[in-house]
Design a protein around this motif. Structure first.
Motif, short mmCIF file in Angstrom:
data_model
loop_
_atom_site.label_atom_id
_atom_site.label_comp_id
_atom_site.label_asym_id
_atom_site.label_seq_id
_atom_site.Cartn_x
_atom_site.Cartn_y
_atom_site.Cartn_z
N ALA A 1 39.70 41.41 39.38
CA ALA A 1 39.18 42.20 40.49
C ALA A 1 38.03 43.01 39.92
O ALA A 1 37.75 42.96 38.71
CB ALA A 1 40.27 43.09 41.07
N LEU B 1 43.19 39.91 44.14
CA LEU B 1 42.67 39.28 42.92
C LEU B 1 42.07 37.92 43.24
O LEU B 1 42.45 37.25 44.19
CB LEU B 1 43.80 39.11 41.90
CG LEU B 1 44.54 40.38 41.44
CD1 LEU B 1 45.54 40.05 40.36
CD2 LEU B 1 43.55 41.44 40.96
N ARG B 2 41.14 37.52 42.42
CA ARG B 2 40.50 36.21 42.54
C ARG B 2 40.53 35.52 41.18
O ARG B 2 40.74 36.15 40.15
CB ARG B 2 39.04 36.38 43.00
CG ARG B 2 38.21 37.28 42.09
CD ARG B 2 36.80 37.49 42.61
NE ARG B 2 36.03 38.36 41.71
CZ ARG B 2 35.97 39.68 41.80
NH1 ARG B 2 36.65 40.31 42.77
NH2 ARG B 2 35.25 40.39 40.95
#
Length: 346
Positions: A59, A48-49
């Protein structure tokens, strides 16, 4: 028998996670596996970011928002990768601590049939974290929130408390290894003179008097506190026995506001709430205001920060005992972190 150790904050967070999971919600942990992540996938594992408001992480396949009551990320839209579904529902459990291993008991009372080759070499809170980390690495869904010790005859151990010329006996005792201090004891002596001799050594001013505390499974030495112990004594005649019984308490187990030392002790009797009593004493000891609702957080976070140390106990007359440091800077950091993370609130 040692009293159970409970992390009720972890239990409440896990119950919230279970509630979400039973509703079909996909969860992720914001922590790294080494940082107390529950047995659900982490940000790193899912790749994830950071996301733009109103989401927190994302994501290509979905977006998450943080739920602070569960300390977890909630999938708001999207479909998780097939390798992460279905997500197993977590289970709360108790760890039974044996001398050379631990076994588990699920919340519903069932036996998972698991035994871990672990020995306790740290305080209760850190041991709890180590158990959960091991279970997570083994892909188990159990979250341990409570430690229990099996009943044995340790509570019946008779202790001797002696100086170089006198000896009395005790059913229970608490001591602080770091300070070499007797913190509390319930003792009996065949004569007042022997009890007076032991108390005199405990209150000596030259620092050379040592007291031994010995039993079948205990052997330690403590030195004088350079002041008189708090004590209450009574004759054993009412019980048709000769001698005197006495309760001995270290002066630093009283109001910490009245003492100059940089630490204090907290002793809880069976049935007494240790977090609440600790929080009351801490509020008197440091410059920062605390609230009753913070008690469990401050006790657990204080142990993590090495500001609080559980003390060894022999016998069953004392449920728990702590040594706490009066470190305003350290407690400021603990309180600030709790407010920042949402663990406590004003």
């Amino acid at each position: 028998m040692k009293s159970p150790f409970e992390d009720t904050r972890l239990r409440q967070q896990t119950l919230k996670l279970i509630e979400f999971q039973r509703q079909g919600t996909f969860l992720a942990s914001p922590n790294d596996p080494e940082q107390d992540a529950p047995p659900i996938p982490t940000i790193k594992e899912l790749g994830l970011r950071r996301a733009r408001y109103p989401y927190d992480y994302e994501a290509d396949w979905g977006r998450f928002k943080m739920d602070y009551s569960a300390s977890a990320l909630i999938l708001m839209n999207g479909i998780p990768p097939v390798e992460w579904t279905p997500q197993p529902v977590l289970q709360l459990a108790t760890a039974i601590v044996h001398p050379d291993c631990i076994t588990l008991r699920a919340e519903d009372g069932s036996d998972p049939g698991l035994a871990l080759d672990l020995r306790q070499e740290e305080n209760d809170y850190r041991f709890l974290r180590r158990i959960n980390a091991l279970l997570r690495s083994d892909h188990q869904t159990y979250v341990i929130w409570k430690l229990e010790w099996p009943e044995d005859d340790a509570a019946l151990e008779t202790l001797s408390i002696a100086n170089d010329s006198a000896m009395i006996f005790a059913s229970s005792a608490v001591w602080s290894p770091d300070d070499s201090q007797l913190v509390a004891a319930l003792a009996a002596s065949p004569s007042k003179e022997l009890l007076t001799a032991i108390r005199a050594t405990l209150a000596n001013n030259n620092g050379r008097g040592w007291i031994s505390i010995k039993g079948r499974s205990h052997n330690t030495y403590v030195r004088g506190a350079k002041r008189g112990f708090i004590h209450v004594s009574s004759s054993l005649a009412k019980a048709n026995a000769a001698g005197t019984s006495a309760a001995l308490l270290h002066p630093l187990s009283g109001n910490p506001q009245e003492e100059r030392e940089d630490h204090f002790y907290v002793i809880a009797a069976p049935g007494e709430a240790l977090p609440a009593k600790f929080n009351e004493r801490l509020a008197l000891a440091i410059a920062w205001p605390t609230q009753p609702a913070w008690a469990e957080y401050l006790l657990q976070a204080g142990q993590e920060a090495d500001l609080v140390q559980p003390l060894p106990i022999a016998g069953s007359d004392f449920a728990a005992a702590l040594r706490a440091v009066k470190d305003d800077t350290g407690w400021e950091a603990v309180i600030s972190q709790g407010l920042k993370s949402g663990a406590i609130s004003i």
